[in-house]
Design an enzyme around this catalytic site. Structure first.
Site, PDB file in Angstrom:
ATOM      1  N   SER A 253      17.955   7.778 -19.130  1.00  0.00           N
ATOM      2  CA  SER A 253      18.555   6.555 -18.617  1.00  0.00           C
ATOM      3  C   SER A 253      19.937   6.874 -18.066  1.00  0.00           C
ATOM      4  O   SER A 253      20.451   7.971 -18.234  1.00  0.00           O
ATOM      5  CB  SER A 253      18.658   5.513 -19.736  1.00  0.00           C
ATOM      6  OG  SER A 253      19.661   5.903 -20.653  1.00  0.00           O
ATOM      7  N   LYS A 254      20.509   5.906 -17.432  1.00  0.00           N
ATOM      8  CA  LYS A 254      21.790   6.081 -16.757  1.00  0.00           C
ATOM      9  C   LYS A 254      22.845   6.763 -17.630  1.00  0.00           C
ATOM     10  O   LYS A 254      23.588   7.610 -17.177  1.00  0.00           O
ATOM     11  CB  LYS A 254      22.348   4.726 -16.304  1.00  0.00           C
ATOM     12  CG  LYS A 254      21.457   3.991 -15.319  1.00  0.00           C
ATOM     13  CD  LYS A 254      21.609   4.521 -13.903  1.00  0.00           C
ATOM     14  CE  LYS A 254      20.895   3.627 -12.907  1.00  0.00           C
ATOM     15  NZ  LYS A 254      19.454   3.498 -13.207  1.00  0.00           N
ATOM     16  N   ARG A 255      22.860   6.356 -18.887  1.00  0.00           N
ATOM     17  CA  ARG A 255      23.931   6.895 -19.717  1.00  0.00           C
ATOM     18  C   ARG A 255      23.715   8.353 -20.118  1.00  0.00           C
ATOM     19  O   ARG A 255      24.565   8.968 -20.723  1.00  0.00           O
ATOM     20  CB  ARG A 255      24.160   6.013 -20.947  1.00  0.00           C
ATOM     21  CG  ARG A 255      23.203   6.217 -22.087  1.00  0.00           C
ATOM     22  CD  ARG A 255      23.674   5.449 -23.304  1.00  0.00           C
ATOM     23  NE  ARG A 255      23.464   4.004 -23.144  1.00  0.00           N
ATOM     24  CZ  ARG A 255      22.432   3.347 -23.640  1.00  0.00           C
ATOM     25  NH1 ARG A 255      21.521   3.984 -24.327  1.00  0.00           N
ATOM     26  NH2 ARG A 255      22.305   2.058 -23.465  1.00  0.00           N
TER      27      ARG A 255
END
Length: 494
Positions: A253-255
């Site tokens: 995911s983005k993080r």
RNA sequence: GGCCCCGUCGUCUAGUCAGGCCUAGGACACCAGGUUUUCAUCCUGGUAACAGGGGUUCAAAUCCCCUCGGGGUCACCA
């Protein structure tokens, strides 16, 4: 004669192309190319809320960069178009109507509130959450009356009793009990068709022979097979490729850092390295060969041997591959690839490079072994563009230089003065200097460390005489002179 | 939680389908040497894994069962 292989990748234009999606697309493409078949690009823009044309453009651009070419798609058309699902809605709805007439679909008037309540109860009872079938067997009379009364309704697929088993090319035999399969919504309350309907309609209409997609679609497969059967259409072969995981083992995911293909392009990874890396996540050419081309991938690829388990994104391996590819390029190629980064760092522009091409290539050659991506080039070359009396001295370089003192540097400079004239022959100057060092009875570092510091400000780097040649006689002299003063000042206790 | 999928070095993987050739191979990373004016490159070597437990078999990383662990999915999103 067997049917031609036709595969497709069907991204939804709701955001940037995920790196995992890019890998799936690579496999889908490679499978088609390996078998001499066709690769089709189809845009799944059935969610008008989130779909945007700019994402479609970016996704196509990403594939062009990767060298993944498509035979049919939204931009080039093809015999089974259109290739945007939003433009095929009439056909989808026609199929839905046909299914309804045949009894495979039924209208459902349940409100979302009721559905939510049912789901909650089922979960509380630890059961599979699915539609409870309240509207499943409404008689025609009632249906007609409620529709005439203006009640909104969705169209659900009537999942029969039994079970569905299919042979997944990667996972083998997979079975789902129909008791676990929902009477899923085919057409929404607003009349728009949903994913599973359009997916099957289009795969069928476009004569897709092999559906290769991400593992998250595994549970959709029984619904889709049932639909093919209801339609009397041939069922394609399925293969579900595992997900790409972040370091913790979860879905990326983005993080977790850069998840978009475009991020890696922007960071200056060679496209060949990205392809090679993506292929290695879940597939191996022969278990030994790590570095291989797109052509070799196509030649050897088989979807059946793709790994069943998800792979953790291995950034260090990508970096290593990137270095391998950068080093196979000529200085000129590295320079061209690095130019945008030199420009944004304010070191050079296209005109400057064109005006002094040979010098820039020579400079790039000294950096090629020291960079991982093209975007690392400015950092390696920045010292060449510094003001001669203000080269930034790295702490380690300065410490090493002051430790040696300035005596030998000054002596060498006096000796070298007459040799510092254009054109400078780096190799000859280096050889002569080593002779001079021998005659002077000093050790190499006693000269080289202060010299390296005043010329580049760094503790390490390319051959010193390459640097001298790159800087030229005048700038070398200027750096030594100002450097001598700076080193002397630095050595004095304050 | 139900269902489905998966489980070989820290990571990517070969080997599993057709059990013996596996005292488990390669690569990245890491560690130690060597080359080098430095850094980097390059070369050599090393550490390191069959999730656990039961079976079947002369023989199991490979076949079967259970347990544990991880992931996916449960929308009028795709």
């Amino acid at each position: 004669m067997t049917a031609p292989v036709r595969t497709r990748f069907a991204p939804s234009p709701t955001g940037p192309l995920h790196i995992g999606g890019a890998r799936t697309a690579l496999f889908v493409w490679a499978y088609a190319r390996h078998h001499g078949g066709q690769f089709i690009l189809r845009i799944e823009d059935t969610d008008p809320e989130r779909s945007e044309r700019r994402w479609e453009d970016e996704i196509l651009d990403g594939f062009r960069w990767l060298g993944i070419d498509w035979d049919e798609g939204p931009d080039v058309g093809g015999p089974f178009g259109p290739y945007r699902q939003s433009e095929r809605a009439a056909m989808h709805l026609g199929v839905a109507a046909q299914l309804r007439r045949a009894g495979w679909a039924y209208p459902c008037f349940c409100t979302r509130e009721r559905l939510d309540a049912v789901r909650e109860q089922q979960q509380a009872r630890r059961e599979t959450a699915r539609y409870d079938g309240l509207c499943r067997d409404l008689d025609d009379e009632t249906v007609k009356r409620r529709i005439d009364a203006g009640e909104t309704f969705v169209l659900r697929f009537r999942v029969p009793e039994g079970s569905t088993t299919f042979q997944d090319q990667i996972r083998g035999r997979v079975t789902f009990e129909h008791a676990e399969v929902d009477d899923w919504v085919m057409v929404r309350g607003d009349g728009a068709p949903t994913y599973n309907l359009v997916c099957v309609c289009d795969d069928s209409a476009m004569q897709i022979s092999h559906v290769i997609r991400g593992e998250e679609h595994l549970v959709n497969t029984p619904k889709q097979i049932l639909l093919y059967q209801a339609l009397g259409e041939p069922i394609p072969s399925f293969a579900h490729v595992p997900l790409m995981l972040a370091v913790g083992g979860k879905k990326m995911s983005k993080r977790d850092g850069d998840t978009a293909l475009a991020d890696y392009r922007r960071k200056g990874y060679p496209v060949e390295a990205v392809i090679n890396f993506l292929a290695l996540q879940g597939w191996a050419l022969d278990g030994e060969t790590e570095v291989f081309s797109r052509q070799q991938l196509v030649e050897h690829f088989d979807v059946g041997v793709v790994s069943k388990s998800g792979s953790v994104f291995d950034l260090q391996k990508l970096s290593w591959l990137s270095e391998q590819y950068v080093r196979t390029e000529s200085p000129g190629q590295v320079l061209d690839h690095g130019l945008p980064y030199l420009e944004s760092a304010g070191l050079a522009n296209a005109a400057a490079v064109a005006a002094d091409r040979a010098w820039f290539e020579r400079a790039t050659e000294t950096a090629r072994e020291r960079i991982t991506t093209y975007s690392d080039l400015p950092d390696q070359l920045a010292y060449l563009f510094a003001a001669d009396d203000a080269v930034e001295y790295d702490e380690k370089a300065l410490a090493a230089a002051t430790k040696q003192g300035t005596v030998h540097l000054a002596a060498w400079h006096a000796w070298a003065r007459e040799r510092l004239v254009e054109p400078i022959d780096a190799a000859a100057l280096g050889a002569a200097t080593k002779d001079w060092i021998g005659e002077s009875g000093i050790k190499l570092p006693q000269l080289f460390q202060p010299l390296r510091c005043v010329l580049s400000g760094k503790p390490g780097g390319p051959d010193l005489f390459e640097i001298v040649a790159l800087l030229g006689a005048a700038r070398t002299t200027a750096r030594i002179e100002s450097g001598l003063a700076r080193l002397t000042a630095a050595a004095e206790p304050s």
